[in-house]
Scaffold this active site. Structure first.
Site, PDB file in Angstrom:
ATOM      1  N   ILE A   1     -37.508  32.141  44.203  1.00 47.86           N
ATOM      2  CA  ILE A   1     -38.270  30.827  44.345  1.00 47.86           C
ATOM      3  C   ILE A   1     -37.710  30.144  43.074  1.00 47.86           C
ATOM      4  O   ILE A   1     -36.891  31.107  42.269  1.00 47.86           O
ATOM      5  CB  ILE A   1     -40.108  31.705  43.830  1.00 47.86           C
ATOM      6  CG1 ILE A   1     -40.372  32.732  45.010  1.00 47.86           C
ATOM      7  CG2 ILE A   1     -40.905  30.478  43.140  1.00 47.86           C
ATOM      8  CD1 ILE A   1     -41.570  33.369  44.577  1.00 47.86           C
TER       9      ILE A   1
ATOM     10  N   HIS B   1     -39.367  27.065  56.686  1.00 48.47           N
ATOM     11  CA  HIS B   1     -39.922  28.248  56.611  1.00 48.47           C
ATOM     12  C   HIS B   1     -40.826  28.711  57.601  1.00 48.47           C
ATOM     13  O   HIS B   1     -40.999  27.479  58.926  1.00 48.47           O
ATOM     14  CB  HIS B   1     -41.536  27.593  56.029  1.00 48.47           C
ATOM     15  CG  HIS B   1     -42.661  28.604  55.581  1.00 48.47           C
ATOM     16  ND1 HIS B   1     -42.640  29.480  54.624  1.00 48.47           N
ATOM     17  CD2 HIS B   1     -43.623  28.548  55.778  1.00 48.47           C
ATOM     18  CE1 HIS B   1     -43.738  30.007  54.987  1.00 48.47           C
ATOM     19  NE2 HIS B   1     -44.407  29.605  55.012  1.00 48.47           N
TER      20      HIS B   1
HETATM   21  C1  GRF Z   1     -36.041  33.388  59.495  1.00 44.66           C
HETATM   22  O1  GRF Z   1     -37.085  33.747  59.244  1.00 44.66           O
HETATM   23  C2  GRF Z   1     -36.224  31.652  58.361  1.00 44.66           C
HETATM   24  O2  GRF Z   1     -37.357  30.911  58.123  1.00 44.66           O
HETATM   25  C3  GRF Z   1     -36.368  32.330  56.408  1.00 44.66           C
HETATM   26  O3  GRF Z   1     -35.438  32.871  56.958  1.00 44.66           O
HETATM   27  C4  GRF Z   1     -35.231  33.608  57.651  1.00 44.66           C
HETATM   28  C5  GRF Z   1     -33.856  34.367  57.956  1.00 44.66           C
HETATM   29  O4  GRF Z   1     -33.045  32.910  57.863  1.00 44.66           O
HETATM   30  N1  GRF Z   1     -36.051  31.037  55.773  1.00 44.66           N
HETATM   31  P1  GRF Z   1     -31.650  33.232  58.390  1.00 44.66           P
HETATM   32  O5  GRF Z   1     -31.163  34.351  59.935  1.00 44.66           O
HETATM   33  O6  GRF Z   1     -31.025  34.053  57.361  1.00 44.66           O
HETATM   34  O7  GRF Z   1     -31.097  31.477  58.937  1.00 44.66           O
END
Ligand code: GRF
Length: 192
Positions: A95, A112
């Site tokens: 965050i 998201h």
């Molecule tokens: C995904 O669900 C994305 O929506 C969220 O983090 C998760 C993993 O993303 N932001 P990634 O495979 O590390 O890009």
């Protein structure tokens, strides 16, 4: 124009953007390139992919900082030398402080895994299933100081199936993330 991508884990969204930049020749079309991949986790799998692609990587362990503000200030200082036209949060599980968001105001985006404004925060897929949603999806949005709130840039929708688990739904949504995120970043680059 430099793109800097922030990850914390697998980095599949980062990888999708890197592949799109190569396949669609963003360098020629937009004068844009992925200049660096930055992670708060030294063991983030996405760093291996970035290095294989010859992309600069930076690691900043948030545990080495006394406060969220200190970490964010150090993170901004690590990113600034790349002078990013766009900062892409891709599975970046931190965050961010208002100061950091302000520093990159207007040029930072996030993805998201829900159809915002529904289901801000975590565990979005289980919550959609528990709520009996017939559809779920993902949203690319501009980052503002309020978590998972900001101008919506793109979305994709998927069906929620009766026998879905959080994992099966997450996988279906992730496939769409890999489509809309590169598309949204390319659209931003065209505008800049
Ligand atoms: C995904 O669900 C994305 O929506 C969220 O983090 C998760 C993993 O993303 N932001 P990634 O495979 O590390 O890009």
């Amino acid at each position: 124009k430099n793109i800097v991508i922030l990850i914390s884990g697998g980095g599949s969204n980062m990888a999708a953007i890197v592949k799109a930049a190569k396949q669609q020749d963003w360098e020629r079309r937009y004068g844009a390139r992925v200049a660096a991949v930055v992670s708060n986790k030294a063991d983030a799998k996405g760093l291996v992919f970035a290095r294989e692609q010859g992309i600069a990587t930076e690691v900043l362990d948030h545990r080495q900082f006394a406060s969220r503000e200190d970490f964010d200030a150090a993170l901004a200082q690590r990113i600034d030398p790349y002078q990013p036209a766009v900062v892409v949060l891709a599975g970046f599980m931190r965050i961010l402080t208002p100061g950091f968001v302000q520093h990159f105001a207007g040029r930072m985006v996030n993805i998201h895994p829900s159809l915002l404004p529904a289901f801000t925060g975590l565990h979005t897929h289980q919550r959609a299933i528990d709520a009996g949603c017939k559809f779920a999806g993902c949203t690319v949005h501009g980052v503002t100081a309020e978590l998972d709130v900001g101008p919506i840039l793109d979305q994709a929708v998927v069906p929620v199936l009766p026998d879905d688990t959080a994992e099966t739904l997450a996988a279906r949504v992730l496939t769409q993330e890999h489509i809309i995120y590169p598309r949204a970043v390319a659209a931003l680059l065209q505008q800049r």
